[in-house]
Design a protein around this motif. Sequence first.
Motif, mmCIF file in Angstrom:
data_model
loop_
_atom_site.group_PDB
_atom_site.id
_atom_site.type_symbol
_atom_site.label_atom_id
_atom_site.label_comp_id
_atom_site.label_asym_id
_atom_site.label_seq_id
_atom_site.Cartn_x
_atom_site.Cartn_y
_atom_site.Cartn_z
ATOM 1 N N LEU A 130 0.896 -1.254 -0.063
ATOM 2 C CA LEU A 130 -0.009 0.107 0.010
ATOM 3 C C LEU A 130 0.877 1.146 0.146
ATOM 4 C CD1 LEU A 130 -2.826 -0.482 2.569
ATOM 5 C CD2 LEU A 130 -3.250 -0.468 0.178
ATOM 6 N N SER A 131 0.532 2.031 -0.688
ATOM 7 C CA SER A 131 1.400 3.514 -0.683
ATOM 8 C C SER A 131 1.168 4.138 0.593
ATOM 9 C CB SER A 131 1.117 4.219 -1.875
ATOM 10 O OG SER A 131 -0.108 4.933 -1.810
ATOM 11 N N PRO A 132 2.180 4.990 0.999
ATOM 12 C CA PRO A 132 1.936 5.748 2.054
ATOM 13 C C PRO A 132 0.758 6.499 2.041
ATOM 14 C CG PRO A 132 4.196 5.885 1.706
ATOM 15 C CD PRO A 132 3.492 5.180 0.583
ATOM 16 N N ALA A 133 0.471 7.166 0.854
ATOM 17 C CA ALA A 133 -0.844 7.746 0.697
ATOM 18 C C ALA A 133 -1.840 7.020 0.946
ATOM 19 C CB ALA A 133 -0.812 8.509 -0.528
ATOM 20 N N ASP A 134 -2.202 5.906 0.392
ATOM 21 C CA ASP A 134 -3.299 4.958 0.474
ATOM 22 C C ASP A 134 -3.392 4.569 2.093
ATOM 23 O OD1 ASP A 134 -3.749 5.164 -2.121
ATOM 24 O OD2 ASP A 134 -2.676 3.270 -2.480
ATOM 25 N N LEU A 135 -2.567 4.369 2.656
ATOM 26 C CA LEU A 135 -2.515 3.922 4.030
ATOM 27 C C LEU A 135 -3.161 5.175 4.927
ATOM 28 C CD1 LEU A 135 -2.401 1.993 6.404
ATOM 29 C CD2 LEU A 135 0.176 2.242 6.404
ATOM 30 N N HIS A 136 -2.369 6.260 4.704
ATOM 31 C CA HIS A 136 -2.798 7.469 5.340
ATOM 32 C C HIS A 136 -4.395 7.835 5.217
ATOM 33 C CE1 HIS A 136 -3.410 12.135 5.548
ATOM 34 N NE2 HIS A 136 -2.444 11.980 6.721
ATOM 35 N N GLU A 137 -4.716 7.656 3.848
ATOM 36 C CA GLU A 137 -6.052 8.176 3.316
ATOM 37 C C GLU A 137 -7.150 6.941 4.482
ATOM 38 O OE1 GLU A 137 -9.064 8.855 -0.378
ATOM 39 O OE2 GLU A 137 -6.943 7.939 -0.665
ATOM 40 N N ILE A 138 -6.637 5.677 4.422
ATOM 41 C CA ILE A 138 -7.684 4.745 4.871
ATOM 42 C C ILE A 138 -7.759 5.032 6.637
ATOM 43 C CG2 ILE A 138 -7.606 2.280 5.934
ATOM 44 C CD1 ILE A 138 -6.453 1.484 3.138
ATOM 45 N N LEU A 139 -6.480 5.503 7.125
ATOM 46 C CA LEU A 139 -6.747 5.839 8.588
ATOM 47 C C LEU A 139 -7.444 7.194 8.925
ATOM 48 C CD1 LEU A 139 -3.061 5.397 9.508
ATOM 49 C CD2 LEU A 139 -4.781 4.033 9.937
ATOM 50 N N ARG A 140 -7.253 8.057 7.972
ATOM 51 C CA ARG A 140 -8.054 9.176 8.077
ATOM 52 C C ARG A 140 -9.713 9.182 7.762
ATOM 53 N NH1 ARG A 140 -5.346 10.349 11.248
ATOM 54 N NH2 ARG A 140 -3.380 11.591 11.332
ATOM 55 N N ASP A 141 -9.839 8.145 7.012
ATOM 56 C CA ASP A 141 -11.240 8.192 6.812
ATOM 57 C C ASP A 141 -11.921 7.192 7.590
ATOM 58 O OD1 ASP A 141 -11.238 9.751 4.630
ATOM 59 O OD2 ASP A 141 -10.838 8.277 2.943
ATOM 60 N N ASP A 142 -11.320 6.511 8.470
ATOM 61 C CA ASP A 142 -11.895 5.746 9.416
ATOM 62 C C ASP A 142 -12.305 6.458 10.838
ATOM 63 O OD1 ASP A 142 -12.650 3.688 11.289
ATOM 64 O OD2 ASP A 142 -11.305 2.040 10.545
ATOM 65 N N PRO A 143 -13.482 6.480 11.118
ATOM 66 C CA PRO A 143 -13.493 7.112 12.506
ATOM 67 C C PRO A 143 -12.780 6.712 13.512
ATOM 68 C CG PRO A 143 -15.742 6.821 11.289
ATOM 69 C CD PRO A 143 -14.815 5.937 10.513
ATOM 70 N N ALA A 144 -12.604 5.666 13.606
ATOM 71 C CA ALA A 144 -11.811 4.812 14.639
ATOM 72 C C ALA A 144 -10.305 5.319 14.740
ATOM 73 C CB ALA A 144 -11.967 3.156 14.644
ATOM 74 N N THR A 145 -9.662 5.733 13.768
ATOM 75 C CA THR A 145 -8.199 6.108 13.438
ATOM 76 C C THR A 145 -8.082 7.385 13.044
ATOM 77 O OG1 THR A 145 -8.042 4.865 11.266
ATOM 78 C CG2 THR A 145 -7.634 3.821 13.058
ATOM 79 N N ALA A 146 -9.176 8.140 12.815
ATOM 80 C CA ALA A 146 -9.086 9.664 12.297
ATOM 81 C C ALA A 146 -8.085 10.615 13.048
ATOM 82 C CB ALA A 146 -10.676 10.211 12.157
ATOM 83 N N GLU A 147 -8.201 10.276 14.407
ATOM 84 C CA GLU A 147 -7.382 11.136 15.228
ATOM 85 C C GLU A 147 -5.994 10.315 15.589
ATOM 86 O OE1 GLU A 147 -9.541 12.462 18.422
ATOM 87 O OE2 GLU A 147 -10.953 13.750 17.122
ATOM 88 N N THR A 148 -5.521 9.353 15.117
ATOM 89 C CA THR A 148 -4.277 8.603 15.229
ATOM 90 C C THR A 148 -3.451 9.405 14.743
ATOM 91 O OG1 THR A 148 -5.466 6.493 15.261
ATOM 92 C CG2 THR A 148 -3.004 6.453 14.914
ATOM 93 N N ILE A 149 -2.191 9.576 15.406
ATOM 94 C CA ILE A 149 -1.025 10.544 15.049
ATOM 95 C C ILE A 149 -0.380 9.746 13.961
ATOM 96 C CG2 ILE A 149 1.181 11.608 15.826
ATOM 97 C CD1 ILE A 149 -0.334 11.881 18.837
ATOM 98 N N VAL A 150 0.153 10.234 13.095
ATOM 99 C CA VAL A 150 0.766 9.682 11.872
ATOM 100 C C VAL A 150 2.089 10.581 11.502
ATOM 101 C CG1 VAL A 150 0.654 9.058 9.412
ATOM 102 C CG2 VAL A 150 -1.307 8.654 10.777
ATOM 103 N N LEU A 151 3.070 9.615 11.342
ATOM 104 C CA LEU A 151 4.076 10.333 10.845
ATOM 105 C C LEU A 151 4.845 9.440 9.485
ATOM 106 C CD1 LEU A 151 7.192 11.712 11.234
ATOM 107 C CD2 LEU A 151 7.968 9.869 12.808
ATOM 108 N N ILE A 152 4.932 10.435 8.454
ATOM 109 C CA ILE A 152 5.409 9.978 7.393
ATOM 110 C C ILE A 152 6.780 10.827 7.037
ATOM 111 C CG2 ILE A 152 5.285 9.567 5.037
ATOM 112 C CD1 ILE A 152 1.986 9.407 5.318
#
Length: 251
Positions: free
Chosen positions: A63-85
């Motif tokens: 999965l590209s970093p962009a795809d993984l980031h988008e999945i995390l942000r679009d899921d309410p359960a992970t929308a506020e997870t801190i992400v570092l790329i």
Amino acid sequence: MTAGDGAACLVVSPHLSRALSHAALIEAAGWSASTAAGGLHALTQIEREKPRLVTIDPSLEDLSPADLHEILRDDPATAETIVLIPGAQRPSRYGGPFDVTVPAGLTAPDGLALALQALGGAGAPRWHDPESAALSGELGSLPLTDILLCAQELQLSGLLLIYHGVQPAHLVLRRGEIIDAECGDRPAPQAITHLLSSRAPGDFRFHLMPPDPLGAYPRGVNTPTSRLLMEAAVHEDHAHATPNQSALEAS
């Protein structure tokens, strides 16, 4: 590294040694960490562990970093997870309130420190803060070999951060011994050889760390530091002698 059981941080990288070393730094700083080899593996880990911080290697493949980031942000359960790329290339949506932005030219520990700071709490490491360094300066006035000789003599433990060109680097030392090195995509043994043989100008900072939390750090460099420094000295002598020898042969 902590495997499951709700680790606070998840390091996602297709490079096992890098994933383990970054997770080890996180754990040495006081947080639990687990690893995932790819994006799909990461999604399984995230669903089970619900980490507060996810670091994503820019070289992720399945999965590209962009795809993984988008999945995390679009899921309410992970929308506020801190992400570092880390790195210069980031998804177009990156830069929200829960995304850690690291300026170009900083080392991996700099980025991890900024991400851990975003978790909150007074115990976050300050590897990104020049004022917190025990020693800093220019490599032109104090060569890397001299810094390492000093660290070895005093049996210092911590992070030696090196800033030069487009490839910042860092070394991890425990009681004066180099146990890991990171510079670009080079494996750790090649990274330390490259750094010791490079004469590129730059700046350095040394941040002290207690040795005991680094006891579980996976060794990427197994050659004794004394031998590495001796080989670097021989290489340096040879480099200085070669031009003079060529001049004599030409005459």
